[in-house]
Design an enzyme around this catalytic site. Structure first.
Site, short mmCIF file in Angstrom:
data_model
loop_
_atom_site.label_atom_id
_atom_site.label_comp_id
_atom_site.label_asym_id
_atom_site.label_seq_id
_atom_site.Cartn_x
_atom_site.Cartn_y
_atom_site.Cartn_z
N HIS A 90 1.24 -1.25 -0.08
CA HIS A 90 -0.53 -0.17 0.10
C HIS A 90 0.81 0.76 -0.05
O HIS A 90 -0.11 2.06 -0.42
CB HIS A 90 -0.87 -0.07 1.15
CG HIS A 90 -0.26 0.07 2.47
ND1 HIS A 90 0.24 -0.57 3.28
CD2 HIS A 90 0.14 1.49 3.14
CE1 HIS A 90 0.76 -0.77 4.52
NE2 HIS A 90 0.63 1.47 4.59
N ASP B 212 0.19 -7.73 1.66
CA ASP B 212 0.54 -6.50 1.60
C ASP B 212 2.03 -6.45 1.83
O ASP B 212 2.94 -5.29 2.39
CB ASP B 212 0.01 -5.95 2.41
CG ASP B 212 -0.10 -4.53 3.22
OD1 ASP B 212 0.28 -3.91 2.22
OD2 ASP B 212 -0.14 -3.80 3.59
N SER C 209 5.04 1.79 8.02
CA SER C 209 4.09 0.96 6.84
C SER C 209 5.79 0.66 6.21
O SER C 209 6.09 1.16 5.82
CB SER C 209 3.41 1.29 6.00
OG SER C 209 2.51 1.71 6.85
#
Length: 546
Positions: A270, A303, A387
């Site tokens: 993402h 992801d 992230s």
């Protein structure tokens, strides 16, 4: 006549050159003269005759006089044993001048205060304090009357205490008072000295030219390799920051990543998804040098993504650990660029394992499927921008890839602050996916060949009994069918872990590598059974997870 010619019975020469003090006066008794008053055996009140004369030489006033007392000094006329004429006090006609008689003979300084006269040798008990063999005024039974006046006693006598002319005896200060005064004086001197020093050294604007805090401590500080500082010093050079734009400079994303073998960077899908539509990726290394990068491969289902920077500037690769060895309570360190702050280190522990997390768009409006993660939960602070960064153990080995955070609205991955619930993809899963992405550009999807009943609310996870999107509840040649599972069976455990819902089952299967075996406990018509399955994989993602 001198003292040496007088009878010496009961008398001693004076050893004291000074005055012996003022005599204590006793009131005279108002009785007529009685025989025996001049006797040598009579005593004189509280003292004896200091002149050395016999008692018969004493003069006593008439009964109507208020005072009687021994004459001071030695008269010039009578000899010891003779009877002097009885003159009143102050009577100039008597052979012995009374007290205060200016015309009569002056008493020699042989009485009280006479340094040459003999000192008292015996005491006399007056009627006030006891009986006496002597006659009045110092013997007898009747007490003497109080004096009318103590003033005007004649030449050489001081006024009695309390009179206007009496001298006041002053005492010096006590030792305790002197000590207290000394302490107070010392304190005041110290205070005044300090104030004086301050006034002399202070500047007019409050500055002090001589003010100094001293030098900083010198010497090297050694930190253990397994300390947070030791781990951070080894890991930080391998961690990078990513900035991703869509090409129009109207939108962008930020994240983190870490360098692996051959100069590849692992991050979250993402983070770089925007660049897949024509955007640009820029990477900044720990030494603050920047370069562009391109996408090598990405997997929305896990992801995870791999990008290749144009230049690595000699950056070392990071060490990968084994997430299967992680247990709850292990200390961990999260490294990344939260909120764009590169090189940030936070620390915590592993607070849970196998936590089912769905990252991505669950609404179905996105073209990409959501990610199902059997995550490592940590209380290390993870914020937007973390992230894709590494979660490392005390050896500096990567055990997870930070991917999602929990918020109070229970929306994962949203732009909100840390509340102590962060989630990382196990590094064993990230290792497999990264290898596949670098090798083929895409990742395989682990499966067991079943379709789940989403409407089931009971304990465990049930295999649906209806076809879904043209698929059978159990794939005919899939791992589940080969192990004997059928439609309607309820799966209770996977490798000893009690299942709570279907998302947890999907996340567990996705974390397994194709070819690995798992043990399944399930119920069929209320009977518990056990099956052994081998996980397989599809080369292409399927619409329905299985």
């Amino acid at each position: 006549m001198t003292d040496e010619t007088r009878p010496g019975e009961g008398r001693t020469p004076s050893d004291f050159p000074g005055s012996q003090g003022r005599p204590e006066f006793l009131p005279a008794d108002e009785h007529p003269e009685q025989p025996g008053w001049g006797s040598e055996t009579s005593s004189f009140g509280l003292w004896s005759d200091p002149s050395g004369r016999s008692a018969g030489t004493e003069i006593f006033g008439p009964p109507d006089r208020p005072y009687t007392a021994a004459s001071h000094g030695e008269p010039s006329g009578p000899q010891p044993g003779s009877q002097p004429a009885q003159g009143p006090f102050g009577d100039p006609s008597g052979s012995q001048g009374g007290f205060g008689d200016p015309s009569g003979p002056q008493p020699a300084q042989g009485g009280f205060g006479d340094p040459s006269g003999p000192q008292p040798t015996r005491a006399y008990e007056s009627p006030f304090f006891g009986t006496s063999a002597g006659p009045p005024p110092y013997g007898g039974e009747a007490p003497p009357p109080p004096p009318r006046s103590a003033l005007g006693m004649g030449q050489g006598w001081a006024p009695p205490p309390g009179s206007p002319g009496a001298a006041t005896v002053r005492r010096g200060p006590s030792v305790s008072l002197m000590v207290v005064l000394a302490v107070v004086i010392a304190l005041m001197a110290s205070l005044l000295g300090s104030v004086g020093t301050y006034l002399l050294t202070r500047g007019g604007d409050g500055t002090d030219p001589s003010y100094s805090l001293g030098p900083a401590p010198s010497g090297a500080v050694n930190r253990p390799p397994d300390s947070v500082a030791g781990v951070a010093s080894r890991v930080l050079p391998s961690v990078v920051s990513l900035e991703v734009g869509n090409g129009s400079n109207t939108e962008g994303a930020t994240g983190s990543g870490f360098l692996i073998k051959n100069g590849y960077v692992v991050t979250n899908n993402h983070v770089v998804a925007m660049a897949a539509k024509g955007g640009e990726i820029r990477i900044m290394f720990n030494n603050r040098k920047t370069t562009t990068a391109r996408i090598v491969g990405r997997d929305p289902g896990s992801d995870l993504a791999v990008v290749k920077p144009e230049e690595t500037f000699g950056t070392p690769e990071i060490t990968l650990g084994n997430s299967d060895q992680v247990v709850v309570g292990d200390p961990v360190i999260a490294v990344g660029s939260p909120l764009g702050l590169s090189g940030t280190v936070t620390t915590g522990i592993v607070s849970s394992l196998n936590r089912p997390v769905i990252a991505g768009d669950e609404s179905g409006t996105s073209a990409e499927e959501p990610a199902y993660i059997s995550a490592i939960q940590t209380d290390a602070a993870i914020n937007p921008g973390n992230s894709g960064g590494p979660l490392v153990n005390v050896k500096g080995e990567v055990v997870g890839v930070n991917s999602a955070i929990a918020t109070l609205s229970r929306s994962l991955g949203s732009q909100s602050g840390s509340i102590g619930l962060g989630f990382a993809i196990p590094v064993n899963q990230a290792r497999r996916v990264a290898e596949e992405l670098v090798s083929t550009g895409k990742a395989k999807r682990p499966k067991i060949g079943i379709v789940l009943d989403r409407d089931y609310k009971g304990e465990g996870v049930r295999i649906t009994t209806d076809r879904v999107d043209g698929r059978q509840p159990v794939d005919a040649n899939g791992p589940a069918a080969k192990a004997g599972l059928k439609e309607g069976d309820v799966l209770m455990e996977i490798d000893g872990l009690r299942l709570q819902d279907g998302n947890e089952l999907i996340a567990l299967i996705r974390s397994k590598a194709p070819g690995s075996q798992i043990t399944v406990k399930y119920l069929r018509n209320g009977e518990e059974r056990t099956a052994r399955l081998t996980v397989t994989a599809d080369d292409e993602p399927v619409a329905t997870p299985s």
